[in-house]
Enzyme design. Structure first.
Site, short mmCIF file in Angstrom:
data_model
loop_
_atom_site.label_atom_id
_atom_site.label_comp_id
_atom_site.label_asym_id
_atom_site.label_seq_id
_atom_site.Cartn_x
_atom_site.Cartn_y
_atom_site.Cartn_z
CB SER A 1 53.42 33.36 31.41
OG SER A 1 53.57 32.94 30.13
CB CYS B 1 53.50 25.48 35.87
SG CYS B 1 52.84 26.46 34.45
CE LYS C 1 43.17 23.48 37.20
NZ LYS C 1 42.55 24.04 36.03
CB VAL D 1 49.30 28.74 37.47
CG1 VAL D 1 48.30 28.55 38.69
CG2 VAL D 1 49.87 27.39 36.83
#
Length: 254
Positions: A81, A27, A54, A67
């Site tokens: 992020s 990712c 998950k 994520v």
């Protein structure tokens, strides 16, 4: 560190006391946070997540199960992020990654936003089996051209300056993956050195940055993952050597 991705039914590993990042190895958004931690020399643990199956407990840290998520205290986490990385830079200021000048910080954010269409074009090219619209290829190259122009304007080794910073670690994960596109038959997405000489020089410099080098995956590896995901069976554990001999932890019996 194991590259194994935990999935439905797997037990949450015990909290060690370090910051803990929930990620997926392929990712780009999770990679942004890993690079930030690496660059700032902050100790952390990594827990990789299978995004197709998950584990139930990931929703305790990231409401949508996305994520990265950063567990900063036992049971307490941040997600997204951009939010995580700004928090880390402000919480641990010893190695600042954001520009000190407010105007340059704003310009860096604009650059990241303006590059987003090229990132979207990458996802379409990588995972959409349908024929690509010419406009998608144009959008991709427009993003590359804009980034090269910015490098030329700033006249520094990295976008941040003589050393890489927040803007570099935010954009890099996609540049790393862009190089995989010609390997899966998308030749029109190649980053040709004759056209992008300054950008290619920048890419090669970023590959040798310690924070990047320790987490970097070759284009061939990204291509293999892209192909597996495009076929509907993403091979999350392709890098996990322990998966050959070790069984995954099972959920405790009630």
């Amino acid at each position: 560190m194991s590259e194994k991705h935990l999935q439905t039914g797997d037990v949450l590993p015990p909290y060690s006391g370090k910051l803990r990042v929930f990620a997926m190895r392929f990712c780009p958004y999770a990679e942004r946070t890993v690079l930030t931690l690496n660059a700032k020399n902050i100790p952390y643990d990594l827990v990789f997540i299978n995004l197709d199956q998950k584990p139930e407990w990931i929703f305790n840290f990231s409401p949508k199960g996305t994520v990265p998520a950063l567990e900063y205290e036992p049971g307490k986490a941040l997600f997204d992020s951009n939010i995580i990385n700004v928090y880390l830079d402000e919480k641990y200021p010893e190695i600042p990654l954001q520009a000190s000048d407010p105007l340059r910080r704003a310009q860096d954010k604009i650059l990241v936003e303006s590059f987003a269409p090229a990132q979207s074009a990458y996802y379409t090219a990588a995972f959409n089996a349908q024929a690509l619209e010419p406009s998608m290829v144009e959008t991709y190259h427009k993003g590359l051209e804009g980034l090269q122009k910015e490098l030329e304007t700033r006249s520094t080794k990295y976008l941040h300056g003589d050393e890489p910073g927040w803007v570099d670690y935010t954009l890099w994960p996609f540049l790393e993956r862009f190089e995989a596109l010609p390997l899966i038959g998308k030749a029109e997405f190649a980053i040709d050195k004759t056209k992008y000489e300054r950008l290619v020089t920048y890419i090669e410099a970023m590959k040798n940055v310690p924070a990047v080098k320790s987490y970097f995956l070759a284009a061939e590896t990204h291509a293999k993952f892209i192909e597996s995901r495009a076929k509907g069976d993403a091979n999350y554990n392709m890098l996990d050597t322990s998966a050959v001999c070790c069984m995954r932890p099972r959920k405790k019996k009630e």
